[in-house]
Scaffold this motif. Structure first.
Motif, mmCIF file in Angstrom:
data_model
loop_
_atom_site.group_PDB
_atom_site.id
_atom_site.type_symbol
_atom_site.label_atom_id
_atom_site.label_comp_id
_atom_site.label_asym_id
_atom_site.label_seq_id
_atom_site.Cartn_x
_atom_site.Cartn_y
_atom_site.Cartn_z
ATOM 1 N N ASP A 66 0.857 -1.015 0.101
ATOM 2 C CA ASP A 66 -0.147 0.095 0.082
ATOM 3 C C ASP A 66 0.794 1.197 -0.045
ATOM 4 O O ASP A 66 0.604 2.244 0.768
ATOM 5 C CB ASP A 66 -0.954 0.135 1.330
ATOM 6 N N ARG A 67 1.973 1.246 -0.950
ATOM 7 C CA ARG A 67 2.813 2.493 -1.000
ATOM 8 C C ARG A 67 2.865 2.746 -2.613
ATOM 9 O O ARG A 67 2.883 1.975 -3.331
ATOM 10 C CB ARG A 67 4.069 2.047 -0.367
ATOM 11 N N GLU A 68 3.065 4.151 -2.803
ATOM 12 C CA GLU A 68 3.374 4.700 -4.196
ATOM 13 C C GLU A 68 4.708 5.469 -3.974
ATOM 14 O O GLU A 68 4.501 6.561 -3.123
ATOM 15 C CB GLU A 68 2.282 5.172 -4.420
ATOM 16 N N VAL A 69 5.581 5.024 -4.887
ATOM 17 C CA VAL A 69 6.813 6.121 -4.933
ATOM 18 C C VAL A 69 6.525 7.188 -5.843
ATOM 19 O O VAL A 69 6.204 7.031 -7.147
ATOM 20 C CB VAL A 69 8.055 5.429 -5.407
ATOM 21 N N VAL A 70 6.522 8.364 -5.306
ATOM 22 C CA VAL A 70 6.028 9.833 -5.892
ATOM 23 C C VAL A 70 7.268 10.382 -6.511
ATOM 24 O O VAL A 70 7.017 11.512 -7.087
ATOM 25 C CB VAL A 70 5.064 10.478 -5.153
ATOM 26 N N GLY A 71 8.503 10.037 -6.331
ATOM 27 C CA GLY A 71 9.516 10.821 -6.610
ATOM 28 C C GLY A 71 10.872 10.210 -6.012
ATOM 29 O O GLY A 71 10.873 9.584 -4.862
ATOM 30 N N LEU A 72 12.148 10.643 -6.870
ATOM 31 C CA LEU A 72 13.286 10.237 -6.072
ATOM 32 C C LEU A 72 14.220 11.368 -6.182
ATOM 33 O O LEU A 72 14.113 12.352 -6.887
ATOM 34 C CB LEU A 72 14.174 9.318 -7.364
ATOM 35 N N LEU A 73 15.171 11.451 -5.257
ATOM 36 C CA LEU A 73 16.040 12.741 -5.052
ATOM 37 C C LEU A 73 17.466 12.095 -5.195
ATOM 38 O O LEU A 73 17.786 11.104 -4.656
ATOM 39 C CB LEU A 73 15.791 13.426 -3.663
ATOM 40 N N SER A 120 17.615 17.599 -5.456
ATOM 41 C CA SER A 120 18.496 17.348 -4.655
ATOM 42 C C SER A 120 18.077 17.019 -3.086
ATOM 43 O O SER A 120 16.946 17.386 -2.964
ATOM 44 C CB SER A 120 19.698 18.000 -4.676
ATOM 45 N N SER A 121 18.682 16.354 -2.320
ATOM 46 C CA SER A 121 18.527 16.097 -0.884
ATOM 47 C C SER A 121 18.509 17.249 -0.403
ATOM 48 O O SER A 121 17.636 17.298 0.720
ATOM 49 C CB SER A 121 19.351 14.976 -0.341
ATOM 50 N N ALA A 122 19.080 18.274 -0.675
ATOM 51 C CA ALA A 122 18.680 19.831 -0.025
ATOM 52 C C ALA A 122 17.403 20.333 -0.140
ATOM 53 O O ALA A 122 17.261 21.086 0.690
ATOM 54 C CB ALA A 122 19.750 20.579 -0.494
ATOM 55 N N ASP A 123 16.793 19.797 -1.123
ATOM 56 C CA ASP A 123 15.347 20.285 -1.358
ATOM 57 C C ASP A 123 14.288 19.499 -0.462
ATOM 58 O O ASP A 123 13.250 19.639 -1.041
ATOM 59 C CB ASP A 123 15.149 20.279 -3.147
ATOM 60 N N LEU A 124 14.824 18.588 0.089
ATOM 61 C CA LEU A 124 13.900 17.431 0.625
ATOM 62 C C LEU A 124 12.491 18.084 1.146
ATOM 63 O O LEU A 124 11.574 17.568 0.943
ATOM 64 C CB LEU A 124 14.842 16.550 1.511
ATOM 65 N N VAL A 125 12.735 18.879 2.162
ATOM 66 C CA VAL A 125 11.757 19.617 2.949
ATOM 67 C C VAL A 125 10.596 19.982 2.084
ATOM 68 O O VAL A 125 9.398 19.692 2.109
ATOM 69 C CB VAL A 125 12.063 20.520 4.120
ATOM 70 N N ASN A 126 11.039 20.967 0.945
ATOM 71 C CA ASN A 126 9.930 21.622 0.414
ATOM 72 C C ASN A 126 9.336 20.440 -0.716
ATOM 73 O O ASN A 126 8.129 20.620 -1.156
ATOM 74 C CB ASN A 126 10.558 22.743 -0.648
ATOM 75 N N LEU A 127 10.233 19.563 -1.180
ATOM 76 C CA LEU A 127 9.863 18.611 -2.240
ATOM 77 C C LEU A 127 8.514 17.584 -1.618
ATOM 78 O O LEU A 127 7.913 17.200 -2.382
ATOM 79 C CB LEU A 127 10.937 17.732 -2.884
#
Length: 472
Positions: free
Chosen positions: A28-35, A54-61
């Motif tokens: 019951d999971r869906e990958v919505v994006g990669l960083l 990038s991982s630096a954008d993690l919170v916003n993404l």
């Protein structure tokens, strides 16, 4: 609605995570994006999943994707990288999971039940070490093994690991009746091993140890009993002498009388250029083992540990206890660093040294980079309370007597060579000229019995030319 997952990483580990989730709808999971921190990958797709940034954008993404979970899939990350990724992931205030190490990726599979919550070992930023089990089995199977300090966190783990190699007997020696009873029950009821023999004794008691040698003939002795608390041993050097020096001498004599041809003593990186009484007594104990092996007929050796994660009194255990109370976390010095290893690594290093050693060596695990204690504290705070609105304070208390700012697990003058495993080094430290093991044990024992603390400290300095005496 499926739980939306954002994956940090766009390499093979991330690809396997995506595939595992797709092939198992019940997750019951869906990958919505990669960083990924490689800008060349941004905007591309891995198995149909876009690399968003990038991982630096993690919170916003994560907020933009309405993600509900973060999975870290970068098993090749270095120590600082791993800790930074964990910290960034925790800032999302979402559940964070991590994939297994690179060995599991190489084997070709990552299963969902292996993708787990982050634990302190992940902050090491290196693979935990699996050692060569075939040589261990050859040395242990069908043989009688005695473990001193068997009720302690490392001694008990040694007993658990030994069960995997089918010894004829495991004699579990310790002076704490409850801890010895508990590990005996665990081996019998939990692991199905019914040949564990509890032995209540104190290694300081030479007469008792001599008597036991007539009762329990053994082939292998693994000597884990020790005093290891640095500040306490500064206050009570007589106790450090009686357990770490006299106790080791007694166990060596027991091993000889009981017919053991292999002996491994657990030592510490604090024995290298020791500043503390604890470290100095462990260095003297190493010298006793080297002296016993000097004849060449006995395979007696030592292994040196760093700080063992999860062992009694370890800094991580202290931090976790302080976190449960709501802080503060105390560090002795903000620049202090330490080497770390897991309890399983410690236990396996002991049995690997026992299997491979020829006599007189000191085995050392390559523990990677030293970790700053303050950084470890901050990461544990982030792991434990990512959404805490009242930040937990870190308080600097100052180095305690006997403590160093930085430890080292080999001295610059120690002759070293590659060991039986790529991450094991073998050292043969030079014994001080004129070191007489029998005379040293007798003299220190007499000083300890008189509780002459100043004389003990002075004699240690004389015995160890590289000892760095603590100055208040």
């Amino acid at each position: 609605m499926s739980c939306k997952v954002l994956v940090i990483g766009a390499g093979e580990a991330a690809r396997l995570v995506v595939r595992e989730i797709r092939e198992h709808p019940a997750l019951d999971r869906e990958v919505v994006g990669l960083l990924d921190d490689n800008p060349a990958l941004h905007g591309t797709a891995i198995d149909g999943i876009e690399v968003l940034g990038s991982s630096a954008d993690l919170v916003n993404l994560a907020a933009g994707c309405d993600a509900r979970e973060i999975i870290i899939a970068v098993p090749s990350a270095s120590g600082p990288q791993a800790r930074e990724l964990v910290q960034r992931a925790r800032q999302t205030r979402l559940p964070v999971r991590i994939v297994p190490g690179i060995r599991d990726i190489i084997k070709g599979t990552v299963h969902w039940n292996q993708v787990r919550e982050v634990v302190p070992e992940d902050l090491l930023g290196r693979e935990t070490v699996d050692l060569a089990e075939s040589s261990i089995r050859d040395a242990v199977q069908g043989r009688r093994v005695l473990v001193t300090g068997a009720g302690g966190s490392i001694g008990s783990e040694i007993c658990r690991q030994l069960v995997n190699f089918s010894p004829d007997r495991i004699y579990m020696l310790g002076r704490g009746e409850n801890s010895i009873f508990e590990i005996a029950e665990e081996l019998r009821d939990g692991l199905g091993y019914d040949r564990a023999v509890p032995v209540l004794a104190d290694v300081r008691d030479g007469v008792r140890m001599s008597h036991l040698a007539t009762q329990f003939p053994v082939d292998v002795v693994l000597h884990a009993a020790a005093h290891k608390h640095v500040p306490l041993m500064e206050d009570y050097p007589e106790e450090a002498v009686m357990v770490n020096v006299v106790g080791t001498a007694n166990v060596i004599e027991f091993a000889k009388a009981a017919g053991a041809d292999r002996f491994v003593m657990l030592s510490t990186d604090k024995a290298v250029r020791p500043r503390s009484v604890m470290g100095a007594t462990k260095r003297i104990a190493e010298l006793l083992v080297q002296s016993a092996a000097a004849g060449g007929a006995l395979r007696y050796m030592a292994v040196r540990f760093g700080n063992v994660l999860g062992s009694r009194g370890s800094v991580v255990t202290v931090f976790q206890r302080q976190l449960k109370r709501g802080g503060p976390l105390t560090v002795t010095d903000r620049e202090a660093t330490r080497y770390f290893m897991t309890i399983r690594e410690a236990a396996m290093l002991v049995v690997q040294g026992m299997a491979e050693g020829k006599g007189g060596e000191v085995f050392v695990l390559d523990m990677g980079e030293a970790i700053r204690i303050e950084e470890l504290a901050r990461n544990l705070i982030t792991m434990a309370q990512p959404d805490n609105t009242a930040p937990i304070e870190i308080v600097e208390t100052g180095l305690r007597p006997g403590e160093k700012l930085r430890e080292q697990y080999l001295a610059e003058t120690d002759p070293t060579q590659p060991g039986p495993h790529p991450q094991i080094l073998v050292a043969r430290p030079t014994r001080p000229a004129g070191f007489d093991p029998g005379a040293v044990v007798r003299e220190l024992s007499e000083l300890a019995e008189r509780c002459d603390r100043d004389a003990i400290r002075a004699r240690i300095v004389e015995l160890l030319p590289d000892h760095e005496a603590h100055v208040d």
